[in-house]
Design a protein around this motif. Structure first.
Motif, short mmCIF file in Angstrom:
data_model
loop_
_atom_site.label_atom_id
_atom_site.label_comp_id
_atom_site.label_asym_id
_atom_site.label_seq_id
_atom_site.Cartn_x
_atom_site.Cartn_y
_atom_site.Cartn_z
N PRO A 365 0.92 -1.37 -0.05
CA PRO A 365 0.06 0.04 0.03
C PRO A 365 0.82 1.27 0.16
CG PRO A 365 -0.83 -1.65 1.66
CD PRO A 365 0.44 -2.28 0.90
N HIS A 399 -6.59 0.05 -7.37
CA HIS A 399 -6.37 0.61 -6.02
C HIS A 399 -6.25 2.34 -6.51
CE1 HIS A 399 -4.89 -2.95 -4.63
NE2 HIS A 399 -4.22 -3.14 -5.99
N VAL A 407 -4.91 5.06 0.16
CA VAL A 407 -5.18 4.04 -0.75
C VAL A 407 -6.30 3.29 -0.49
CG1 VAL A 407 -4.16 1.97 -1.94
CG2 VAL A 407 -2.68 3.88 -1.27
N SER A 409 -8.61 -0.06 -1.99
CA SER A 409 -8.62 -1.20 -2.87
C SER A 409 -9.77 -1.90 -3.08
CB SER A 409 -7.36 -2.27 -2.14
OG SER A 409 -6.13 -1.60 -2.19
#
Length: 738
Positions: A365, A399, A407, A409
Motif C-alpha cells: 500500500p 487501487h 489508498v 483497494s
C-alpha cells in the motif's frame, strides 16, 4: 492508436507513422508493430484513402497538424509500405532485414532488402537517401525478375511473426525438438489447417487472403472468420488427410463434450511464455513463466483452463497485466500512455528504490500510494483529461487515492478486471503423452495439475511475491469439492468391486455355515394372502428399474465404453435409459412407502428379533417374533426409502448438471456414487435373504400367497393377527380366510 482528428498533442500516442516504425532500437531485428503487418491497407493509405507519401509531399504542413496519420511523420521521405507478398511466399525471406529497414525508416526499400532483390544502404532515420544495388542474378536479360515462390507459404515464413508473438502468448514454437507438435512431426504445414477461406456465407474469398481460424478468447481480429478452421473432431472422425481415428475407449464420453481436445492433448508446453507484464515504468516490462530465466527458454509449464460461452474447457495462458488508468469525469477508465507513465515513475522511483532500476516495485500500500501520488502530480495540466484520478490495476484489484490521500483497494469492475487467457492450440503431444493415457489419475490425483496445479493470478502480492490459486478453482471447482471427487476417483471406483465381491463371499460363507432356514413346509400351497397385487407390481417395477439403473450405473461408474456402445450405441441413449429408469424407480418407491408405511413401523417385539439377529446367526434356529414385516425387513425398507430419496434428489439434479456449478456437480456425483454402492450392497443382501436363505419367501412376491406353517414360523405375530381376525368355521368344516 491515435484518432484521426485530435484536439491537442496530449491525445496523441501511437500515430500511424509511429506504428509502422515501432520497434526496440536495441533489437532492430525484432519486429515492431509494422514488421508483422505485410503492408498495404493502413500502412499505405491514410484514413481518407490517399497514399501517405504522395499526400504529404503535396501537403507538407500535415506533419505539423494534429492529424493522427501525419503528426510528426516523414512519409514523403520514407515512402509507404506496400503489400509484401514475399513475406509469406518467398522461401529464405530475410525477415530480420525487413525489420532493420523499417527501424531505419526505409519503408519503401524494406521489400527489396528483405527479399534479396537488392542491397540497400543508407537510412532515412539518419537523414540519408537510401541507395540500392540490385542482385543481377535474379534478373533475365529483358529485365524481368525470376523468383521461385512457394504456394502454400512455408511454415518457416509464418513463424516470422507467429513464432515470436506466440511464444510469448502461448509458449508456441515450430520445428522444435524440445517443444514438438505431432502434426509438425507428420510433415504438416501451417497452411494445411489455416487454408484460405472461400465461403459466400462469410462473404470472404481466397483472393482476400482470409485464413481459416478457430476461436480466440482474447483477440477480436476478423471475428467473421471464427470457427472456419477444421476442428480436431472434423479431421480425426473423417480421416481427413490421413488423420488417425481414435476411439477414446478409456475416456468418459461426456468428457469429450465438456473438454476441448487440446485440454488432454496439450498437457504441457516446453518453451517459456509470458507470465505477465508491467507498464509502470512507461515501457512494457515482461515477466517469463515462474522458474524460467527468459521467454523462449527451454522450460516445461502447464496451462490454466478456461471455459468458453458453451461451458467447454480450453487450455490457456493467463496474462497478468499490471498497468495504470485515469478515471475521467465520464466515469470511464482510460489507459495511460507510456510517456505519461514514464513521467510518474521517474518521479516516484527515488522513493520506491527498486532493486533493479528497469523493473518497478509497486506492491505494498505504501508503494502504491507513492506511485499514484506521483502520477497525480504529473497528470495535472494534461489536456486529454477533465479529471485527474489515476488507478492502479493488478491481480483483479484496482487501487486509487481517496480525498484524504489514502489508498482504497476494491475489486476491479472495469474491462481490465476480466482476465482472459490466450488459447493454446499448438504443440500437440502424441496420444501416449496425453492426459488420460495413464488413467483418471492423470487429472484427478492429488498431484495432478488439472485441479491442483498452481496458477499465478497476481504477479506481485503485498509481499512482492506472486499470488497463486489452484487451477481447478479458476474453472469453478472448489478445493473441498475436488477432494471429495478425488475420494470418488481414487477409492470408490477402484475398490468398490472388491467390496461387493467381499459381501458376496460373506453371504456364501453364511449359507455354507448356517444354511437356509429349515422348513419342510416351504413348498406347501399358498393359503394366506401375504402381498396384494399392487404391492407385487410395485415391487416388480422397482426390481426391473433397479436392474436397469445398476447396469447403466456400472457402465458410467467404470467408464466401460465398450459395453456402452454395444448395448446402447451412444452415451446419450444410455443416459436417457438411466434417467427414465431412475424417475420410474423414485415414483415406485413413493408408492411403496404409501403401501408399506403402516407395516414398516417398529414395535416392541422387534427388539427381540434384533437381539436374536433374526435367527440367522448362531447355527441353531430359534423362533423370533415378527409382524407382517420382520425387524430386518423394516430396517431394509426404511434404508431403501432414505437411499431412494438421496439417489432421487441427487440424480434429478444431475440431469441438469450442465447448468450447475462444477463444485456442486462434484458433490452430487460423489454422493450419488457413494450411496449407489450402499444401495447395491443392500439389495444383494436383501436378495439373498429373500430367496435361498429363506426358502418359500420369493414365491410370495409371485402369487402373493404363503402357507400357514410358513407364516407361523417366519411372521408369528402377523399370523396371530390374521388368525384372530378370521371368521368362525362353517358347518361343513371348511374355513374362510382373509
Amino acid at each position: 492508436m491515435a484518432k484521426k482528428q485530435n484536439k491537442n498533442a496530449d491525445e496523441i500516442d501511437l500515430t500511424t507513422f509511429a506504428f509502422a516504425a515501432a520497434g526496440d532500437p536495441k533489437m532492430p531485428g525484432v519486429p515492431g508493430c509494422g514488421g508483422c503487418h505485410p503492408g498495404g491497407g493502413g500502412m499505405e493509405f491514410d484514413r481518407d484513402g490517399k497514399r501517405f507519401d504522395k499526400r504529404l509531399a503535396a501537403e507538407p504542413q500535415l506533419a505539423q497538424t494534429l492529424d493522427g496519420d501525419y503528426y510528426q511523420s516523414k512519409w514523403d521521405k520514407t515512402g509507404v509500405i506496400e503489400a509484401d507478398c514475399f513475406i509469406c511466399h518467398l522461401p529464405g525471406y530475410n525477415f530480420k532485414e525487413r525489420n532493420i529497414q523499417l527501424h531505419n525508416l526505409n519503408f519503401k526499400w524494406a521489400t527489396v532488402a528483405a527479399s534479396g532483390i537488392g542491397l540497400v544502404s543508407g537510412a532515412v532515420k539518419s537523414d540519408q537517401q537510401p541507395k540500392v544495388v540490385y542482385n543481377k542474378r535474379l534478373f533475365n536479360e529483358d529485365g524481368k525478375i525470376v523468383i521461385d515462390l512457394s504456394y502454400p507459404p512455408p511454415a518457416e515464413n509464418c513463424v516470422f511473426c507467429h513464432g515470436l508473438s506466440d511464444v510469448k502468448k502461448r509458449g508456441f514454437s515450430w520445428n522444435d525438438r524440445v517443444n514438438p507438435d505431432i502434426h509438425n512431426l507428420q510433415g504438416m504445414n501451417c497452411a494445411h489447417c489455416h487454408a484460405s477461406v472461400d465461403d459466400k456465407k462469410l462473404k470472404v474469398s481466397k483472393l482476400e487472403h482470409n485464413f481459416a481460424k478457430g476461436h480466440e478468447f482474447v483477440s477480436t481480429v476478423a471475428d467473421n472468420l471464427d470457427h472456419t478452421i477444421k476442428t480436431c473432431k472434423e479431421c480425426h472422425e473423417t480421416g481427413y488427410m490421413g488423420a488417425t481415428r481414435p476411439q477414446h475407449l478409456s475416456i468418459r464420453p461426456n468428457h469429450l463434450d465438456k473438454l476441448s481436445c487440446e485440454v488432454c492433448h496439450i498437457p504441457a508446453l516446453h518453451r517459456a511464455g509470458f507470465e505477465g507484464f508491467d507498464v509502470t515504468t512507461g515501457q512494457m516490462v515482461n515477466y517469463a513463466k515462474l522458474g524460467a530465466k527468459k521467454v523462449g527458454d527451454e522450460f516445461t509449464w502447464r496451462p490454466a483452463y478456461q471455459r468458453d460461452k458453451e461451458g467447454k474447457l480450453w487450455p490457456v495462458n493467463r496474462f497478468n497485466s499490471v498497468f495504470f488508468t485515469n478515471q475521467d469525469k465520464d466515469g470511464i477508465n482510460y489507459p495511460l500512455f507510456g510517456r505519461e507513465l514514464k513521467k510518474g515513475y521517474d518521479q516516484a522511483k527515488g522513493q520506491l528504490k527498486p532493486q533493479n532500476p528497469m523493473k518497478p516495485e509497486v506492491h505494498t500500500p505504501e508503494q502504491i500510494k507513492i506511485a499514484l501520488t506521483a502520477l497525480s502530480e504529473k497528470l495535472k495540466g494534461n489536456q486529454r483529461f477533465q479529471q485527474v484520478k489515476p488507478y492502479y490495476h493488478k491481480g483483479g484489484m484496482m487501487h486509487f487515492l481517496n480525498d484524504k490521500g489514502e489508498v482504497v483497494s476494491t475489486k476491479d469492475t472495469t474491462w481490465a478486471g476480466h482476465i482472459e487467457g490466450f488459447n493454446i492450440n499448438h504443440n500437440v503431444a502424441s496420444a501416449s503423452l496425453a492426459l488420460g493415457a495413464n488413467g483418471c489419475g492423470d487429472c484427478h490425483s492429488d498431484t495432478a495439475h488439472m485441479f491442483k496445479g498452481q496458477i499465478v493470478t497476481d504477479m506481485f502480492g503485498p509481499d512482492g511475491k506472486p499470488v497463486t490459486v489452484s487451477a481447478g478453482r479458476l474453472f469453478g471447482c472448489s478445493p473441498w469439492a475436488f477432494s471429495l471427487n478425488q475420494f470418488h476417483q481414487l477409492y470408490l471406483t477402484p475398490y468398490v468391486s472388491w467390496v461387493i465381491l467381499l459381501l458376496v463371499f460373506v453371504l456364501v460363507l453364511h449359507y455354507t455355515g448356517q444354511g437356509p432356514k429349515v422348513a419342510d413346509f416351504y413348498a406347501a400351497p399358498g393359503e394366506i394372502q401375504r402381498f396384494s397385487l399392487a404391492e407385487r407390481w410395485t415391487h416388480l417395477v422397482r426390481l426391473i428399474t433397479f436392474l436397469v439403473l445398476f447396469f447403466t450405473g456400472y457402465i458410467f461408474f467404470y467408464n466401460n465404453v465398450t459395453m456402452l456402445r454395444l448395448f446402447f450405441g451412444s452415451q446419450n441413449s444410455a443416459v436417457t435409459f438411466h434417467w427414465v429408469a431412475g424417475l420410474i424407480f423414485v415414483a415406485a418407491s413413493i408408492v411403496s412407502l404409501c403401501l408399506w408405511f403402516k407395516d414398516a413401523r417398529f414395535v416392541s417385539y422387534d427388539r427381540e428379533w434384533l437381539r436374536q439377529h433374526g435367527g440367522y446367526i448362531g447355527g441353531n434356529e430359534v423362533e423370533v417374533p415378527a409382524g407382517r414385516l420382520n425387524a430386518g425387513q423394516k430396517i431394509f425398507f426404511w434404508l431403501t426409502v432414505v437411499l431412494s430419496l438421496i439417489m432421487g434428489l441427487t440424480g434429478i439434479l444431475l440431469i441438469f448438471k450442465s447448468g450447475l456449478p462444477l463444485t456442486l456437480n462434484c458433490f452430487l456425483s460423489t454422493v450419488h456414487g457413494f450411496f449407489a454402492i450402499i444401495f447395491v450392497a443392500a439389495i444383494i443382501a436383501h436378495a439373498y435373504l429373500g430367496t435361498i436363505a429363506n426358502p418359500g419367501t420369493w414365491s410370495a412376491m409371485v402369487d402373493g400367497k404363503v402357507s400357514r406353517l410358513w407364516a407361523k414360523k417366519h411372521h408369528s405375530e402377523w399370523y396371530k393377527e390374521i388368525s384372530a381376525g378370521e371368521k368362525p368355521a362353517a358347518d361343513d368344516g371348511s374355513k374362510e380366510e382373509n
